[in-house]
Design an enzyme around this catalytic site. Structure first.
Site, PDB file in Angstrom:
ATOM      1  N   ARG A  56      -0.148  -1.398  -6.834  1.00  0.00           N
ATOM      2  CA  ARG A  56      -0.710  -2.406  -6.135  1.00  0.00           C
ATOM      3  C   ARG A  56      -1.676  -3.403  -6.814  1.00  0.00           C
ATOM      4  O   ARG A  56      -1.613  -4.867  -6.747  1.00  0.00           O
ATOM      5  CB  ARG A  56      -1.070  -2.159  -4.754  1.00  0.00           C
ATOM      6  CG  ARG A  56      -1.710  -3.206  -4.080  1.00  0.00           C
ATOM      7  CD  ARG A  56      -2.217  -2.313  -2.539  1.00  0.00           C
ATOM      8  NE  ARG A  56      -2.912  -3.082  -1.707  1.00  0.00           N
ATOM      9  CZ  ARG A  56      -2.822  -3.994  -0.790  1.00  0.00           C
ATOM     10  NH1 ARG A  56      -1.352  -4.393  -0.778  1.00  0.00           N
ATOM     11  NH2 ARG A  56      -3.517  -4.678  -0.199  1.00  0.00           N
TER      12      ARG A  56
ATOM     13  N   ARG B 150       0.735  -1.080   0.067  1.00  0.00           N
ATOM     14  CA  ARG B 150       0.124   0.208   0.032  1.00  0.00           C
ATOM     15  C   ARG B 150       1.002   1.180  -0.203  1.00  0.00           C
ATOM     16  O   ARG B 150       1.991   1.233   0.366  1.00  0.00           O
ATOM     17  CB  ARG B 150      -1.042   0.072   1.195  1.00  0.00           C
ATOM     18  CG  ARG B 150      -1.955  -1.167   1.347  1.00  0.00           C
ATOM     19  CD  ARG B 150      -2.543  -1.078   2.584  1.00  0.00           C
ATOM     20  NE  ARG B 150      -3.576  -2.060   2.677  1.00  0.00           N
ATOM     21  CZ  ARG B 150      -3.281  -3.325   3.229  1.00  0.00           C
ATOM     22  NH1 ARG B 150      -2.411  -3.542   3.892  1.00  0.00           N
ATOM     23  NH2 ARG B 150      -4.326  -4.320   3.437  1.00  0.00           N
TER      24      ARG B 150
ATOM     25  N   HIS C 242      -3.140   3.465  -5.824  1.00  0.00           N
ATOM     26  CA  HIS C 242      -2.664   1.934  -5.649  1.00  0.00           C
ATOM     27  C   HIS C 242      -2.691   1.186  -6.995  1.00  0.00           C
ATOM     28  O   HIS C 242      -2.861   0.009  -7.021  1.00  0.00           O
ATOM     29  CB  HIS C 242      -3.915   1.166  -4.813  1.00  0.00           C
ATOM     30  CG  HIS C 242      -3.745   1.768  -3.190  1.00  0.00           C
ATOM     31  ND1 HIS C 242      -2.606   1.460  -2.543  1.00  0.00           N
ATOM     32  CD2 HIS C 242      -4.605   1.959  -2.253  1.00  0.00           C
ATOM     33  CE1 HIS C 242      -2.632   2.043  -1.437  1.00  0.00           C
ATOM     34  NE2 HIS C 242      -4.028   2.240  -1.105  1.00  0.00           N
TER      35      HIS C 242
ATOM     36  N   LYS D 247      -2.677  -3.051   7.751  1.00  0.00           N
ATOM     37  CA  LYS D 247      -3.942  -2.868   8.594  1.00  0.00           C
ATOM     38  C   LYS D 247      -3.981  -3.651   9.627  1.00  0.00           C
ATOM     39  O   LYS D 247      -3.925  -4.886   9.605  1.00  0.00           O
ATOM     40  CB  LYS D 247      -5.166  -2.967   7.404  1.00  0.00           C
ATOM     41  CG  LYS D 247      -5.005  -1.649   6.446  1.00  0.00           C
ATOM     42  CD  LYS D 247      -6.320  -1.764   5.737  1.00  0.00           C
ATOM     43  CE  LYS D 247      -6.381  -0.627   4.669  1.00  0.00           C
ATOM     44  NZ  LYS D 247      -7.715  -0.683   3.929  1.00  0.00           N
TER      45      LYS D 247
ATOM     46  N   TYR E 192      -9.437  -9.540  -7.814  1.00  0.00           N
ATOM     47  CA  TYR E 192      -8.541  -9.349  -8.913  1.00  0.00           C
ATOM     48  C   TYR E 192      -8.730 -10.253 -10.010  1.00  0.00           C
ATOM     49  O   TYR E 192      -8.070 -10.331 -10.942  1.00  0.00           O
ATOM     50  CB  TYR E 192      -7.002  -9.317  -8.161  1.00  0.00           C
ATOM     51  CG  TYR E 192      -6.961  -8.065  -7.526  1.00  0.00           C
ATOM     52  CD1 TYR E 192      -6.443  -6.819  -8.275  1.00  0.00           C
ATOM     53  CD2 TYR E 192      -6.831  -8.143  -5.999  1.00  0.00           C
ATOM     54  CE1 TYR E 192      -6.350  -5.465  -7.234  1.00  0.00           C
ATOM     55  CE2 TYR E 192      -6.711  -7.018  -5.505  1.00  0.00           C
ATOM     56  CZ  TYR E 192      -6.249  -5.750  -5.987  1.00  0.00           C
ATOM     57  OH  TYR E 192      -6.066  -4.589  -5.218  1.00  0.00           O
TER      58      TYR E 192
ATOM     59  N   HIS F 145      -4.434  -9.002   2.797  1.00  0.00           N
ATOM     60  CA  HIS F 145      -5.903  -9.059   2.916  1.00  0.00           C
ATOM     61  C   HIS F 145      -5.983 -10.024   4.142  1.00  0.00           C
ATOM     62  O   HIS F 145      -5.824 -11.024   3.859  1.00  0.00           O
ATOM     63  CB  HIS F 145      -6.680  -9.524   1.478  1.00  0.00           C
ATOM     64  CG  HIS F 145      -6.301  -8.289   0.736  1.00  0.00           C
ATOM     65  ND1 HIS F 145      -6.541  -8.552  -0.817  1.00  0.00           N
ATOM     66  CD2 HIS F 145      -6.246  -7.009   0.801  1.00  0.00           C
ATOM     67  CE1 HIS F 145      -6.572  -7.625  -1.557  1.00  0.00           C
ATOM     68  NE2 HIS F 145      -6.122  -6.658  -0.508  1.00  0.00           N
TER      69      HIS F 145
END
Length: 302
Positions: free
Chosen positions: A251, A152, A248, A176, A283, A274
């Site tokens: 990414r 990120r 992003h 995160k 994706y 994730h």
């Protein structure tokens, strides 16, 4: 002298402190929660509600009010997420005996596919910086690292020397929710980072000292917004429509191109950091759409 907080404002600040210190939420997320919850408190004050006794019906009223304000579905969903977390916290801390937000229904969101760049466009973007300039040598190394790792932007600009091992070829990232992951960098990125560390970094730092791998032109940590402006600058040079971009973009390209070449979905999930596989699965839709496009463009019977 600062104005005293109301009891409800105090509860919200306690909640935000908990999210920050104990749950490891990013500063941007905490700031977003504060902004969203201040709207709730303002509405509650106008309608004689308090956090310790507002009911499910009261929260439904607020939800209806939000709909009347013409907020986007994504904004309403984000606001409801903040409300749910707040009332879960109040219930857990025994401020309330129940959680009135548990049955709130989030607005249905359209599936948003990440903005996609082809491999040729990525190559053009990575080739745009002029490595003869210390600033653009830094940008070149950053872009190479982004595409090689799928970090990120916030993770990239805050990357420190102690969290990067060029010898082992990995970066250690605190993502995160305070979740740590190790991500391999690849030879190309390592070579450009080494070149920047040897030839450019000290020129940007000047007399300052910093543990940040990629300092700004003033020797400080770069902001996300500054790096986003740099990406757009290089996109123009590379002949890429800026409308196709997001902060992003590399990414997204990292994930999509890995899947295009047969990478396992769970491996990509781990590399991206994730927590939910469904977040990564989006994706696969991008990869499928790209394959359809190539088929339509090149198959004689398409």
């Amino acid at each position: 002298m600062s104005e005293a907080l109301s009891p409800d404002q105090g509860l919200v600040e306690q909640f935000l402190d908990t999210m920050w210190f104990e749950r490891g939420l990013a500063e941007n997320t905490v700031a977003s929660y504060r902004n969203d919850l201040s709207k709730l408190l303002e509405w509650m004050a106008q309608n004689q509600y308090r956090l310790d006794f507002i009911s499910f019906a009261g929260l439904q009223e607020y939800q209806s009010w939000l709909s009347e304000q013409n907020y986007k579905p994504t904004s309403k969903a984000r606001m409801l997420s903040a409300i749910r977390r707040l009332f879960q916290y109040l219930h857990r801390e025994k401020v309330r005996a129940d959680d009135p937000s548990a049955l709130l229904v989030s607005p249905k969101l359209p599936t948003r596919l990440p903005k996609d760049l082809s491999e040729a466009q990525v190559e053009a973007l990575l080739s745009a910086p002029d490595p003869q300039s210390p600033l653009e040598l830094r940008d070149k190394a950053m872009l190479e690292l982004l595409y090689a790792t799928g970090l990120r932007v916030t993770e990239l600009v805050s990357l420190t020397m102690e969290n990067m091992s060029l010898r082992q070829g990995v970066v250690r990232v605190m993502g995160k929710g305070g979740k740590e992951r190790l991500v391999p960098m690849g030879e190309n990125a390592i070579e450009w980072i080494e070149t920047f560390l040897q030839q450019g970094r000290s020129l940007l730092l000047g007399e300052q000292t910093s543990d940040i791998v990629f300092p700004s032109s003033r020797g400080q940590q770069m902001t996300r917004q500054t790096f986003w402006h740099r990406i757009k600058h290089y996109a123009v040079i590379a002949g890429i429509d800026v409308e196709k971009l997001s902060p992003h973009v590399l990414r997204h390209a990292f994930a999509t191109h890995l899947l295009n070449y047969g990478a396992d979905l769970r491996v990509v999930q781990m590399l991206l950091g994730h927590s939910d596989l469904s977040t990564t699965q989006i994706y696969t839709h991008v990869a499928t759409e790209r394959l359809k496009q190539l088929h339509n463009e090149h198959h004689p019977r398409a």
